[in-house]
Design a protein around this motif. Structure first.
Motif, PDB file in Angstrom:
ATOM      1  N   UNK A   1      53.134  34.798  37.847  1.00 21.47           N
ATOM      2  CA  UNK A   1      54.468  34.473  37.600  1.00 21.47           C
ATOM      3  C   UNK A   1      55.506  34.993  38.722  1.00 21.47           C
ATOM      4  N   UNK A   2      55.421  36.025  39.126  1.00 24.07           N
ATOM      5  CA  UNK A   2      56.324  36.998  39.682  1.00 24.07           C
ATOM      6  C   UNK A   2      55.816  36.344  41.431  1.00 24.07           C
ATOM      7  N   UNK A   3      54.640  36.162  41.658  1.00 23.91           N
ATOM      8  CA  UNK A   3      54.287  35.566  43.032  1.00 23.91           C
ATOM      9  C   UNK A   3      54.897  34.229  43.113  1.00 23.91           C
ATOM     10  N   UNK A   4      54.706  33.346  42.062  1.00 22.93           N
ATOM     11  CA  UNK A   4      55.404  32.060  42.331  1.00 22.93           C
ATOM     12  C   UNK A   4      55.399  31.365  40.982  1.00 22.93           C
TER      13      UNK A   4
ATOM     14  N   UNK B   1      63.961  35.109  41.559  1.00 21.69           N
ATOM     15  CA  UNK B   1      63.416  35.011  40.530  1.00 21.69           C
ATOM     16  C   UNK B   1      63.461  36.521  39.797  1.00 21.69           C
ATOM     17  N   UNK B   2      62.874  37.485  40.761  1.00 16.40           N
ATOM     18  CA  UNK B   2      62.672  38.756  40.358  1.00 16.40           C
ATOM     19  C   UNK B   2      63.744  39.566  40.529  1.00 16.40           C
TER      20      UNK B   2
END
Lengths: 680, 560
Positions: A168-171, B178-179
């Motif tokens: 999820x962190x990747x995409x 997002x992060x």
């Protein structure tokens, strides 16, 4: 792969694929010969390898290989090295096939089959998966296989959760990863693994999914996960009793058919020629196992030792939210007015289990008083009018409370963290309320918040906002207008039933018949029925001048004897199917609808059709008039099971002399048809 | 300087083009000209490739900076500036060396360690500098085939810093937004919306059929900073976009000190470069990459390409004089330090090569016109760039080796007028020993003091200076986490523009930007003027051999 535009194929590509097809065809026919003759020689197996490497979709070839493997395994017996080399060869073929098409169901399945033989090392599988998932992180085949391998290797669910984190962190636009996350968390939370307590984990998950939703509100994957989280916050595992009729502490007057003179204004009077009264149990989720073993009745009323509990559902399943039993109260010898206490207890012995497998574990009991009267004298069949004879309920009357109290709702649930989570979600999504999905989510959250509120003072504060949100959505997003309309109706009905005060505005007494309790929800542009669990006491219901398509939900209202559905959008009798469960229904007005437009309700996924009714048993009507039964099959199946005395059908396409005469054949006891006595 | 070993005479002695200096611009020109079939002689007075773009060991860097700085400037040669050439039709005009660097100060805090590893450093002269994946320099490398000689690695992360010492991640992509932990949910929402707007704007220019939301003409002409405000972006995000993504130097909120107020159009172009860079190579982590063994590899790659195409290379060979036709004043050739005279039709020179003012007086007008671009001009634009290099033990951010850090204007101290950029590089790109990092600093400035002051301020924000034993206990607690400084160089570089002068052209110095976009674009423009409007490397076949398989995070650039 995703997001790649489709290109028209070039002539040279087409030529190449034609050449491939020719080659494949000859391979395939040769292969089929081997397969049919059960030839498992090295040469034959190699041919299937070749075939599968070109076309991994050849499912027969995979099955052939399974047979071939079984064949060679049976011959070499128990030499572990040769077993391993046979299986390793299979893995190699699968890997090559997956390189050709890595969404091949057959190839993945074959790999699972080889692995479940238990001779292959599982260590390589995760590495291989990493490679495939790097190419396409959303491929659900790879994710499915991953779950399979994880189960095989006993890799911890926490590690897998961490893996979804990384993906999820990747995409974060990865439905498969979010989905796997929900699967893993469900299991971790259900098993109460270290630190995985809902009140701690669920808020953390909200925090993560917020990052995705706020970063890109146009990406749906986060919203799906949010919806799942919301369900985890709102839903409770063990089923609970939402409401019952009669409710705890209430009194009812029970009598035989006809009109009871001088029936008191503040108590419900129930008349029935069969001498039995329905007891209704309404659960918050579908349950099974309600029976005289799990529900005990203590009463002086004789003959109720082994009550039969029936699930009220349109499907013929044995689970339902609503269960009904008929309590007998008229014993053969005439009696004077007598008072009986009835105590209903459930949950003391196990057996009531929700469809998800959770036990009804919180014992509950309720007591009501039944005043049994002798058969009434006046049994004249008068026409029921929907225009006059109504008297507004006295808003101050305390009796309403006893009618409409919810019983076990929220009892014993750890509400605190749930409410806190919903409150913080509401605050958060007010910031996104400029988007459609933001408005919808806010509306859903506010509904959830209302459902959890137990404090009568603040209950109902959100409804105006919810209704406004759905109104905005209807204007903004016309393609989902019907959905918003339905949700608006649900919210509106929740609002109406949220307090005795608001409900009393729509409640009347119908003087014509024993002061029937009448709920008038007419002219409110309702498109769906909801909150029925709070309306179990209603005997007369006016839903005219709305936008209803179906009567779904009304089946729980077992006391209902008069129903007005005129001026709605009902398109066929199948839409009235749920009324077949309402045995008390005597008066039905479906005038000025669209009945006759379509006999099959195409607006629903699971619609009734002539084929879905298995009960084609012969009766007089069918014998005399098979043509009309075929023509009006939807009306036939519904009306046959009803006990109507009065029916209004005018103003529909179906209406006409032919149909009227058909109705009279199906319902010979009908006293009033379209406002007239038949035969006059 | 260096004692020149005797050289054998060059043969042939006649070329189409002579290029002096092996900086990026000169090397691109040499490679382009030899690819198009011209005979090229490429000279460099230094014993290494790259000139002012070279990557050197610490001692070599030290001596280069000293020998090219203002203070120890050697006196002009005593011999008369204009001498007859060996040939009687020509006159020779002596050249003087122009020093680009000033305020050079080099200090070593742990000589022992550094000496031990002295040859393991590859330190850039033109730092901090990275390559954007969608940068024109990459296109040229692919076009010319120079990409076969360089390998890159990704910059792992970029940060925005301030006086508190905290480094915050630059949210430059969907995944980074997002992060990010420093942005609020609403900020994430606004920033992503803005990126999408920029992206749809880019898509528009590629494909005219789509009817996406477009930024109005009026907005495109308005200042970028106003447009950002119009998009409701809060100040912290505005600052990130302006200085850490669009890589601007001047304070866009301060009309008095801002030398270049960016228009929205230009701002979008800069973001476009960044965004296109992000997705260009699948094996690059982000928008920025760095050549393994240092920036010096880049000019060297073009030189190797040129050599393959027949260009002749001579290092350690200064030119001492230009040869002009006595009558017409036209350029004819150069005299090498070896004394040999070499002839060519065109000449491209490094920005350090000038003619002395005293020699001009005795020349004819035509001769003066030929030498026009070599006449030192009074600097109208006093803009300079202050650069700093630090070798540290440890890293400014744990777990991260290669990182870019930007300090927007005013973020360190109120008088900070321009952005400071810092680039940390580690042993992964083979520029220093394993436990150390090299840090590059730069800031545009009006004078040396101003620039050096800002650099020192940024350094003290990130690095612990070795303090004498006596008072070390005072600040020990707060500084404990910061890496320790081992070696430091500070210098201020002049910014010289390239100039087209017909037969003789002068190339620009290393510019003040973070990437090669402007350097390469101006080199291409100059080249086209010099050679006529010929396209660079047009016939070059690029090798698409795929060698990306397993090179541990290396980025092979290739056409995709």
């Amino acid at each position: 792969m995703h997001g790649r535009p489709r290109k028209a194929s070039k002539p040279e590509d087409e030529a190449a694929s034609a050449a491939k097809a020719v080659k494949l065809r000859s391979l395939q026919s040769q292969f089929m010969t081997y397969h049919h003759e059960k030839i498992y020689t090295k040469e034959a197996i190699e041919l299937s390898t070749k075939l599968l490497e070109i076309n991994p979709e050849a499912y027969t070839a995979w099955n052939y290989r399974k047979l071939a493997v079984e064949d060679s395994l049976s011959r070499i017996e128990s030499d572990p090295n040769s077993v391993k080399s046979i299986l390793d060869e299979e893995l190699r073929v699968v890997e090559n096939a997956l390189k050709q098409n890595f969404k091949s169901y057959g190839a993945w399945h074959h790999r699972k089959w080889v692995l479940s033989k238990g001779h292959s090392s599982t260590g390589n599988e995760l590495k291989l998966l990493d490679k495939f998932q790097k190419l396409d992180p959303r491929n659900f085949h790879a994710w499915n296989y991953r779950r399979f391998v994880v189960e095989l290797t006993n890799r911890s669910e926490q590690d897998e959760l961490q893996y979804t984190d990384d993906m999820i962190n990747n995409n974060f636009s990865n439905y498969s990863a979010w989905h796997n996350r929900s699967v893993l968390l469900s299991s971790l939370l259900a098993n109460r693994v270290d630190g995985f307590i809902p009140e701690k984990k669920i808020p953390d998950e909200y925090e993560i999914v917020h990052q995705a939703i706020f970063t890109d509100p146009d990406d749906q994957s986060g919203w799906f996960y949010h919806l799942w989280l919301l369900a985890q916050t709102v839903n409770v595992e063990s089923p609970l009793l939402t409401s019952s009729w009669p409710s705890h502490g209430s009194s009812v007057i029970l009598s035989g058919a006809g009109c009871l003179i001088g029936s008191p204004f503040n108590v419900i009077t129930f008349c029935s020629e069969t001498g039995s009264v329905p007891l209704i149990l309404y659960f918050d989720q579908a349950v099974g196992g309600v029976s005289s073993l799990t529900v005990t009745i203590d009463s002086e009323l004789k003959g109720n030792e082994n009550l039969v509990w029936e699930p009220i559902s349109n499907k013929s399943s044995q689970v339902s939210c609503v269960w009904v039993a008929r309590l007998k109260y008229l014993i053969s010898e005439p009696c004077e007015s007598k008072e009986y206490k009835v105590k209903v207890r459930l949950g003391n012995s196990p057996g009531i289990i929700s469809s998800r497998g959770f036990n009804f574990s919180t014992p509950y009991e309720f007591v009501f008083t039944a005043h049994v009267h002798d058969t009434a004298k006046d049994s004249q069949e008068r026409i029921v009018s929907w225009t006059d004879g109504f008297e507004l309920w006295n808003a101050q009357s305390k009796d309403l409370n006893s009618l409409a109290t919810s019983d076990q709702l929220n009892a014993g649930i750890d509400l605190k963290w749930r409410q806190a989570a919903i409150d913080s979600e509401i605050e958060c999504f007010r910031l996104l309320a400029d988007s459609k999905i933001g408005k919808l989510t806010l509306a859903r959250l506010l509904m959830a918040s209302e459902a959890m509120m137990s404090d009568a003072v603040v209950k109902g504060v959100h409804y105006e906002e919810i209704l406004q949100l759905y109104n905005d959505l209807m204007a903004l997003d016309s393609s989902h207008h019907h959905y918003y309309k339905d949700e608006h109706s649900v919210a509106f009905l929740h609002k109406v039933t949220s307090s005795s005060e608001s409900l009393s505005r729509y409640l009347f007494r119908y003087r014509g018949m024993n002061n029937l309790v009448c709920l008038r929800l007419n002219k409110l542009s309702l498109s769906r029925i909801a909150s029925v669990e709070k309306l179990l006491f209603v005997q007369m219901l006016d839903l005219s001048h709305n936008e209803l398509h179906s009567t779904e939900g009304l089946e729980a209202m077992q006391l209902l004897s008069c129903l007005n559905l005129s001026h709605n959008r009902i398109r066929n009798f199948s839409a009235l199917d749920s009324l077949r469960h309402v045995k008390q229904l005597k008066v039905l007005d479906v005038s000025h609808n669209h009945i006759g437009k379509h006999s099959v309700d195409t607006t629903r996924y699971l619609c009734s059709s002539p084929l879905s009714n298995s009960d084609w048993s012969q009766d007089d009507v069918r014998r005399q008039n098979p043509g009309l039964v075929t023509k009006y099959w939807d009306a036939y199946f519904v009306l046959r099971d009803l006990n109507l005395k009065q029916l209004d059908i005018a103003g529909n396409e179906i209406a006409g002399d032919e149909f009227n005469s058909f109705v009279l054949q199906v319902v010979p006891k009908l006293v009033w048809l379209n406002g007239q006595k038949p035969g006059n | 300087m260096i004692d020149l070993p005797p050289y054998p005479p060059l043969d042939p002695s006649n070329y189409y083009l002579i290029v002096v200096g092996t900086g990026v611009s000169e090397s691109v020109s040499a490679a382009a000209a030899s690819s198009s079939g011209s005979s090229v002689l490429h000279l460099d007075p230094n014993p290494f490739y790259g000139s002012h773009f070279a990557s050197l060991s610490l001692p070599d860097l030290t001596s280069f900076l000293h020998s090219n700085s203002v203070s120890p400037h050697p006196p002009p040669p005593s011999s008369p500036p204009i001498l007859p050439s060996n040939s009687h039709e020509l006159i020779s005009v002596d050249l003087v060396h122009r020093s680009l660097y000033s305020s050079v100060e080099i200090s070593s805090f742990d000589s022992e360690i550094l000496e031990e590893h002295s040859r393991r450093f590859n330190v850039d002269l033109c730092g901090p500098r990275v390559v954007f994946c969608a940068d024109e320099s990459i296109n040229l490398m692919l076009k010319s085939g120079a990409n076969n000689y360089v390998e890159f690695k990704s910059i792992d992360a970029s940060f925005v810093g301030d006086s508190s010492g905290e480094l915050r991640n630059v949210p430059d992509s969907r995944a980074a937004i997002f992060k990010s932990k420093s942005l609020t949910l609403l900020e994430k929402n606004l920033l992503m919306k803005f990126f999408k707007l920029v992206q749809s704007q880019l898509a528009e220019s590629d494909d005219t059929t789509t009817t996406t939301v477009k930024i109005s003409e009026e907005d495109m002409e308005s200042p970028f900073v106003d447009f950002l405000a119009k998009m409701r972006l809060p100040p912290n995000i505005k600052s990130i976009i302006l200085y850490a993504i669009a890589m601007l130097d001047y304070d866009q909120d301060n009309m008095e000190t801002c030398r270049h107020l960016l228009k929205t159009k230009e701002g979008i172009d800069r973001l476009a470069l960044y965004i296109k860079s992000m997705g260009r190579f699948s094996n690059a982590l982000g928008a920025l990459i760095y050549p393994i063994y240092g920036q010096g590899e880049l000019p060297q790659a073009f030189c190797r390409r040129a050599a393959v195409k027949g260009c002749i290379y001579v290092l350690r060979m200064p030119i001492t004089a230009l040869l002009l036709d006595k009558e017409t004043g036209d350029y004819k050739g150069v005299r090498l330090a070896s004394g040999q005279e070499i002839f060519s039709q065109k000449l491209i020179l490094d920005p350090c090569i000038n003619v002395g003012l005293e020699s001009l007086s005795s020349l004819t007008d035509q001769q003066n016109e030929t030498l026009r671009v070599l006449v030192p001009k009074a600097m109208i634009n006093k803009e300079k760039i202050a650069r700093g290099i630090c070798v540290i033990r440890g890293s400014v951010k744990s777990d991260i080796s290669n990182a870019l850090i930007v300090y927007p204007p005013k973020s360190l101290f109120p008088e900070q007028l321009t952005a400071i950029r810092v680039l940390q590089l580690g042993s992964g790109v083979a520029v220093c020993p394993a436990d150390m990092h090299v840090l590059y600093f730069s800031i545009l400035c009006e004078n040396d003091d101003q620039g050096i002051k800002a650099l020192l301020s940024a350094m003290s924000n990130l690095i612990r200076l070795p303090v004498p034993e006596s008072d070390s206990s005072v600040e020990n607690d707060t500084c404990e986490a910061k890496p320790l400084l081992l070696w430091r160089a500070l210098y201020v570089q002049e910014l010289v523009k390239g100039e087209f002068g017909g037969t003789i052209s002068s190339m620009p110095s290393a510019d003040g930007s973070l990437n090669y976009k402007e350097t390469v674009e101006s080199a291409v423009k100059l080249y086209e003027q010099i050679m006529g409007s010929e396209e660079l490397f047009k016939e070059e076949e690029t090798s698409l051999e795929n060698t990306t398989e397993e090179n541990e995070g290396g980025v092979e650039i290739e056409e995709n």
